[in-house]
Design an enzyme around this catalytic site. Sequence first.
Site, mmCIF file in Angstrom:
data_model
loop_
_atom_site.group_PDB
_atom_site.id
_atom_site.type_symbol
_atom_site.label_atom_id
_atom_site.label_comp_id
_atom_site.label_asym_id
_atom_site.label_seq_id
_atom_site.Cartn_x
_atom_site.Cartn_y
_atom_site.Cartn_z
ATOM 1 N N GLY A 183 0.779 -1.227 0.000
ATOM 2 C CA GLY A 183 0.000 0.000 0.000
ATOM 3 C C GLY A 183 0.811 1.277 0.000
ATOM 4 O O GLY A 183 0.310 2.329 -0.381
ATOM 5 N N ASP A 184 2.057 1.206 0.446
ATOM 6 C CA ASP A 184 2.971 2.361 0.384
ATOM 7 C C ASP A 184 4.381 1.820 0.163
ATOM 8 O O ASP A 184 5.299 2.070 0.949
ATOM 9 C CB ASP A 184 2.885 3.185 1.666
ATOM 10 C CG ASP A 184 3.658 4.499 1.572
ATOM 11 O OD1 ASP A 184 3.938 4.944 0.437
ATOM 12 O OD2 ASP A 184 3.987 5.078 2.629
ATOM 13 N N LEU A 185 4.539 1.088 -0.918
ATOM 14 C CA LEU A 185 5.774 0.330 -1.145
ATOM 15 C C LEU A 185 6.850 1.224 -1.751
ATOM 16 O O LEU A 185 7.130 1.183 -2.947
ATOM 17 C CB LEU A 185 5.506 -0.873 -2.052
ATOM 18 C CG LEU A 185 6.670 -1.864 -2.168
ATOM 19 C CD1 LEU A 185 6.973 -2.501 -0.820
ATOM 20 C CD2 LEU A 185 6.361 -2.934 -3.205
#
Length: 272
Positions: A189-191
Amino acid sequence: MSDHPGPGAVTPELFGVGGDWLAVTAGESGASVFRAADATRYAKCVPAADAAGLEAERDRIAWLSGQGVPGPRVLDWYAGDAGACLVTRAVPGVPADRVGADDLRTAWGAVADAVRRLHEVPVASCPFRRGLDSVVDAARDVVARGAVHPEFLPVEQRLVPPAELLARLTGELARRRDQEAADTVVCHGDLCLPNIVLHPETLEVSGFIDLGRLGAADRHADLALLLANARETWVDEERARFADAAFAERYGIAPDPERLRFYLHLDPLTWG
């Protein structure tokens, strides 16, 4: 406390969490992050208004730690009138954005392997959803509040009204929904590189951190952020393209450039 957060910040001391804690960051959301003096634990504290979001992050950490994917583990949870505090085991190592281009190139295969393992977790077992419609709803809310951070946008988009940027993307939703339905995986999701921790000597991946946005989504939502963020480390476009190709070969799937573009342009509209 050996260091001091800003005035009014929620701290581990408010919850009676033992130990000596050093302030690391204070996010714009009101979250404050602390590291234990012995570097074995982290504490993330939020005011009561943000407790539900931190509880959701706690649940994601707890779930992923049981899936064979390296990352933090939940050690303690505190909640009350003052807010909430999540204490996790530290993931040892150095964030991947803090290594140079040579070391990141050495680690790049291990990064691709770790991302593939995350995306291979059986998606049917994941209780968290981060579907495209919910992400677009979040973007609509941020845009409506005028809360988009211009510095998060690509340079060429910073003078374009956020509502126009979002309208360009929503015109693609039908096609992107179909693609998501056919290619849903467990996504971080926030890679981005700061959320991938490397062992400082072996440059293997020690784990993923900051899991508050984890959920089932199109794999390109992750890949877009990772490949774009890594471009800040590669010294030129030729090396960046070589790294993209090497990642795709190791990961096992060649990303779709149009889906990468879509998710890369959507993500900045969801923070605010």
